[in-house]
Design an enzyme around this catalytic site. Structure first.
Site, PDB file in Angstrom:
ATOM      1  N   LYS A 206       0.508  -0.945   0.437  1.00 45.93           N
ATOM      2  CA  LYS A 206       0.139   0.428  -0.324  1.00 45.93           C
ATOM      3  C   LYS A 206       1.128   1.424  -0.287  1.00 45.93           C
ATOM      4  O   LYS A 206       1.523   1.409   1.231  1.00 45.93           O
ATOM      5  CB  LYS A 206      -0.543  -0.092   1.160  1.00 45.93           C
ATOM      6  CG  LYS A 206      -2.052   1.382   1.235  1.00 45.93           C
ATOM      7  CD  LYS A 206      -3.023   1.530   2.242  1.00 45.93           C
ATOM      8  CE  LYS A 206      -1.922   2.736   2.765  1.00 45.93           C
ATOM      9  NZ  LYS A 206      -1.531   3.872   2.513  1.00 45.93           N
ATOM     10  N   GLU A 279       9.321   1.358  11.189  1.00 43.34           N
ATOM     11  CA  GLU A 279      10.915   2.558  10.754  1.00 43.34           C
ATOM     12  C   GLU A 279       9.911   3.879  10.642  1.00 43.34           C
ATOM     13  O   GLU A 279       9.044   4.182   9.220  1.00 43.34           O
ATOM     14  CB  GLU A 279      11.208   1.587   9.032  1.00 43.34           C
ATOM     15  CG  GLU A 279      11.790   0.529   9.406  1.00 43.34           C
ATOM     16  CD  GLU A 279      12.939   0.312  10.286  1.00 43.34           C
ATOM     17  OE1 GLU A 279      13.120   1.227   9.527  1.00 43.34           O
ATOM     18  OE2 GLU A 279      13.504  -0.598   9.653  1.00 43.34           O
ATOM     19  N   CYS A 313      13.652   9.746   6.384  1.00 45.18           N
ATOM     20  CA  CYS A 313      13.702  10.025   7.635  1.00 45.18           C
ATOM     21  C   CYS A 313      15.049  10.618   8.146  1.00 45.18           C
ATOM     22  O   CYS A 313      14.916  10.414   9.637  1.00 45.18           O
ATOM     23  CB  CYS A 313      13.629   8.322   7.992  1.00 45.18           C
ATOM     24  SG  CYS A 313      14.841   7.112   6.849  1.00 45.18           S
ATOM     25  N   GLU A 409      10.316  16.850  14.303  1.00 47.63           N
ATOM     26  CA  GLU A 409      10.795  16.515  13.026  1.00 47.63           C
ATOM     27  C   GLU A 409      10.222  17.614  11.901  1.00 47.63           C
ATOM     28  O   GLU A 409       9.087  17.173  11.367  1.00 47.63           O
ATOM     29  CB  GLU A 409      10.289  15.151  12.886  1.00 47.63           C
ATOM     30  CG  GLU A 409      11.293  14.111  12.070  1.00 47.63           C
ATOM     31  CD  GLU A 409      10.520  12.840  11.111  1.00 47.63           C
ATOM     32  OE1 GLU A 409       9.025  12.979  11.092  1.00 47.63           O
ATOM     33  OE2 GLU A 409      11.485  12.143  10.406  1.00 47.63           O
TER      34      GLU A 409
HETATM   35  P1  NAD Z   1       2.693   8.657   7.046  1.00 50.38           P
HETATM   36  O1  NAD Z   1       2.078   7.905   8.817  1.00 50.38           O
HETATM   37  O2  NAD Z   1       1.698   9.315   7.506  1.00 50.38           O
HETATM   38  O3  NAD Z   1       1.917   7.564   6.186  1.00 50.38           O
HETATM   39  C1  NAD Z   1       2.747   6.491   6.194  1.00 50.38           C
HETATM   40  C2  NAD Z   1       1.767   5.327   5.432  1.00 50.38           C
HETATM   41  O4  NAD Z   1       0.915   4.834   6.584  1.00 50.38           O
HETATM   42  C3  NAD Z   1       1.315   6.428   4.121  1.00 50.38           C
HETATM   43  O5  NAD Z   1       1.044   4.683   3.626  1.00 50.38           O
HETATM   44  C4  NAD Z   1       0.070   5.918   5.653  1.00 50.38           C
HETATM   45  O6  NAD Z   1      -1.106   6.237   3.987  1.00 50.38           O
HETATM   46  C5  NAD Z   1      -0.712   5.304   6.103  1.00 50.38           C
HETATM   47  N1  NAD Z   1      -1.117   5.000   6.828  1.00 50.38           N
HETATM   48  C6  NAD Z   1      -2.335   5.824   7.266  1.00 50.38           C
HETATM   49  N2  NAD Z   1      -2.918   5.997   8.341  1.00 50.38           N
HETATM   50  C7  NAD Z   1      -2.648   4.652   8.801  1.00 50.38           C
HETATM   51  C8  NAD Z   1      -2.988   3.894   9.644  1.00 50.38           C
HETATM   52  N3  NAD Z   1      -3.970   4.638  10.613  1.00 50.38           N
HETATM   53  N4  NAD Z   1      -2.878   2.816   9.925  1.00 50.38           N
HETATM   54  C9  NAD Z   1      -2.098   2.035   8.980  1.00 50.38           C
HETATM   55  N5  NAD Z   1      -1.231   3.112   8.264  1.00 50.38           N
HETATM   56  C10 NAD Z   1      -1.739   4.114   8.192  1.00 50.38           C
HETATM   57  O7  NAD Z   1       3.644   8.833   6.540  1.00 50.38           O
HETATM   58  P2  NAD Z   1       4.238   9.948   6.508  1.00 50.38           P
HETATM   59  O8  NAD Z   1       4.258  11.621   6.134  1.00 50.38           O
HETATM   60  O9  NAD Z   1       3.538   8.777   4.521  1.00 50.38           O
HETATM   61  O10 NAD Z   1       5.224  10.152   6.084  1.00 50.38           O
HETATM   62  C11 NAD Z   1       6.440  10.862   6.590  1.00 50.38           C
HETATM   63  C12 NAD Z   1       7.313  10.069   8.088  1.00 50.38           C
HETATM   64  O11 NAD Z   1       7.160   8.883   7.479  1.00 50.38           O
HETATM   65  C13 NAD Z   1       8.270  10.911   8.009  1.00 50.38           C
HETATM   66  O12 NAD Z   1       7.557  10.318  10.270  1.00 50.38           O
HETATM   67  C14 NAD Z   1       9.199  10.038   7.668  1.00 50.38           C
HETATM   68  O13 NAD Z   1      10.480  10.233   9.083  1.00 50.38           O
HETATM   69  C15 NAD Z   1       9.320   8.327   8.172  1.00 50.38           C
HETATM   70  N6  NAD Z   1       9.888   7.425   7.531  1.00 50.38           N
HETATM   71  C16 NAD Z   1      10.207   6.729   7.834  1.00 50.38           C
HETATM   72  C17 NAD Z   1      11.488   6.210   7.908  1.00 50.38           C
HETATM   73  C18 NAD Z   1      12.303   4.944   8.334  1.00 50.38           C
HETATM   74  O14 NAD Z   1      13.095   4.209   7.881  1.00 50.38           O
HETATM   75  N7  NAD Z   1      12.853   4.531   9.891  1.00 50.38           N
HETATM   76  C19 NAD Z   1      11.210   6.188   6.252  1.00 50.38           C
HETATM   77  C20 NAD Z   1      10.992   6.785   5.435  1.00 50.38           C
HETATM   78  C21 NAD Z   1       9.769   7.521   6.058  1.00 50.38           C
END
Ligand code: NAD
Length: 505
Positions: A206, A279, A313, A409
């Site tokens: 997804k 992650e 991230c 962040e």
């Molecule tokens: P987000 O948490 O808003 O969304 C991530 C994913 O989760 C999307 O596909 C979203 O549709 C899905 N999602 C939304 N609600 C959900 C729920 N209730 N249950 C399950 N999935 C759900 O994050 P974002 O804004 O897309 O990405 C940015 C964040 O991701 C930043 O905090 C960044 O640091 C982090 N990030 C972490 C890593 C890592 O490897 N640690 C890598 C990249 C990004």
């Protein structure tokens, strides 16, 4: 789409926290037209077939704010169908000799490479990153698929003597839910998919609602490379993640995204005791020791902070610089920020693209306004007069811990540069964050930096570099940056169940 106001004026209204929260609702309302289902060039991949979504949503190019494409939006019924297809495909896929699964990974890598230009262009258009970075992401993903074919998951013999033979086997888990954020849609999928498939699992992927197109196009390209149901791709408007994580037929969720959503994933997965790898977000600190040459080091620090417009991230999100070189380092960083070329990532020479989506743009602008009160902006600090979610790379000096820009962040192009005088104190401040993803220490003397690196609390600590990832090196966070790891042998094993067979003799 409206042109921005003249430079010097505030191009958009300021947004408070309340407004940022409201923007999330607006995002869904704006992108999704319930019940509408225009034919889209993009299709879901379910059980080896390309399908329209039960609804549709628009995907916006962040460099222009124009609709890039209509995209299918899966319903809960389509999610259930994808999970059922993955479940049905699991017995045959997991029973295949590992060599056949390796051949499939190599075939996927080949498809990615053959279509690399097209995929990279689409990635730039939906994500915003400069085309060179998009090429790096696409071809990097192909390399990750190839890397995992080097593993065999051999049976380990733990005891072999006159009384017993004890073996450790690595069994596949079943259906994996792979949830991806919008900053690196393809490479982060490649952190999960090849490892999950090699181990014998089947997968429902997804992508994030604002960056689904390259993933869907890739699904179309690999449709016939794998047996039906082994990989399924569904898209949503931020509304199916909960159903996927709660689904009783999904055995593991491999999640990359924000800490806030990660907590929801953990809560939702608890009812079925799913395995989870989280992650999550980070607030990586860089600590620059007093012996560093600012002119030589500043470009590396700048790259660590501003790659992908800071939407990484493991971007360097707080920079601690020793007082003896503080002024010079701030000036060098400001020069680099002023020289950056921002614009549409498809244009030649652009080094920094737009923020990926309106919600993130509003959040970063909000942080920028706080930073203007909490420190001195010496480069950037404004959104240019052009369409798109652009913010000039910004350096903020004379700022300290306890302010929003340092403690939160930012996930955008604003770097706080913090002065310190005592190295232990800098380490203490770096470690004081609830996050613990990455960190770095910089010195002319690598041994001295290594001593300091040993005191850092994050999952990865780099010396004289930042944000260096490779498929053979495990990666994972501590604290509220999540748990578990991806990549390397450790990451591969997380897609397996350990089974011990103990035979008496
Ligand atoms: P987000 O948490 O808003 O969304 C991530 C994913 O989760 C999307 O596909 C979203 O549709 C899905 N999602 C939304 N609600 C959900 C729920 N209730 N249950 C399950 N999935 C759900 O994050 P974002 O804004 O897309 O990405 C940015 C964040 O991701 C930043 O905090 C960044 O640091 C982090 N990030 C972490 C890593 C890592 O490897 N640690 C890598 C990249 C990004």
């Amino acid at each position: 789409m409206s042109r921005r106001s003249a430079p010097g004026k505030t191009p958009r209204p300021d947004v408070s926290h309340k407004h940022v929260f409201d923007a999330r609702q607006l995002l869904v309302a704006y992108f999704v037209t319930p019940g509408r289902n225009e034919m889209s060039a993009y299709k879901l991949l379910i059980n080896g077939k390309l399908e329209d979504g039960d609804a549709a949503m628009d995907v916006v190019n962040p460099a222009t704010e124009e609709v890039l494409a209509s995209c299918p939006r899966a319903s809960k019924a389509q999610l259930d169908k994808a999970v059922a297809a993955a479940k049905a495909a699991f017995p045959a896929w997991s029973a295949k000799p590992i060599g056949e699964r390796k051949a499939a990974l190599l075939a996927i890598a080949d498809v990615i490479e053959k279509n690399g230009q097209e995929l990279a262009r689409l990635l730039t258009q939906e994500q915003g990153k400069p085309i060179g970075d998009a090429m790096g992401e696409i071809f990097g993903a192909a390399a990750f698929f190839k890397y995992f074919t080097m593993h065999d998951l051999p049976v380990k013999i733990l005891v072999d003597n006159e009384t017993a033979r004890v073996e450790a086997h690595r069994r596949p888990l079943g259906v994996i839910g792979a949830i991806i954020p919008w900053n690196f849609p393809i490479i982060l999928m490649a952190f999960k998919l090849p490892a999950a498939l090699l181990a014998g699992n089947t997968v429902v992927v997804k992508p994030a609602p604002t960056t689904p197109l390259t993933t869907l196009r890739l699904g179309e390209l690999i449709k016939d490379v794998l047996p039906p149901g082994v990989v399924n791709i569904i898209t949503d408007a931020n509304d199916l993640g909960g159903a996927l994580t709660a689904h009783p037929d999904v055995r593991k969720i491999s999640f990359t995204g924000s800490t806030e959503t990660g907590k929801k994933v953990m809560a939702s997965a608890a009812a079925t005791l799913k395995r989870i790898t989280l992650e999550l977000g980070g607030n990586d600190a860089g600590i620059v020791l007093d012996d560093v040459n600012p002119k030589e080091t500043a470009p590396k620090l700048f790259a660590g902070a501003f790659q992908n417009n800071g939407q990484v991230c493991i971007a360097m999100k707080r920079l601690y610089v020793h007082e003896s070189i503080y002024d010079e380092m701030c000036n060098e960083l400001a020069t680099l920020a002023n020289n950056a070329v921002i614009g549409d990532g498809l244009q030649q020479g652009v080094t920094i693209g737009p923020l990926q989506n309106k919600m993130q743009y509003d959040k970063v602008r909000d942080l920028l306004e706080s930073a203007k009160k909490d420190g001195n902006v010496i480069a950037g600090g404004e959104a240019p007069d052009q369409p798109g979610y652009f913010i000039r790379p910004t350096i903020v000096r004379d700022i300290s811990d306890g302010t929003r820009l340092v403690d939160e962040e930012q996930f955008g192009p604003i770097l706080p540069v913090i002065k310190y005088s005592d190295t232990d104190d800098a380490v203490r401040r770096a470690n004081a964050s609830p996050y613990g993803l990455g960190g770095s220490v910089w010195s002319k003397n690598a041994e001295r930096a290594y001593e300091v690196a040993n005191k850092m609390a994050s999952g990865t600590v780099w010396v004289n570099k930042h944000a260096d990832l490779a498929p053979n090196i495990p990666f994972g966070g501590s604290g509220q940056s999540g748990f578990g790891s991806e990549l390397g042998e450790e990451g591969l094993e997380e897609f397996t169940q350990l089974q011990v067979i103990s035979v008496a003799r």
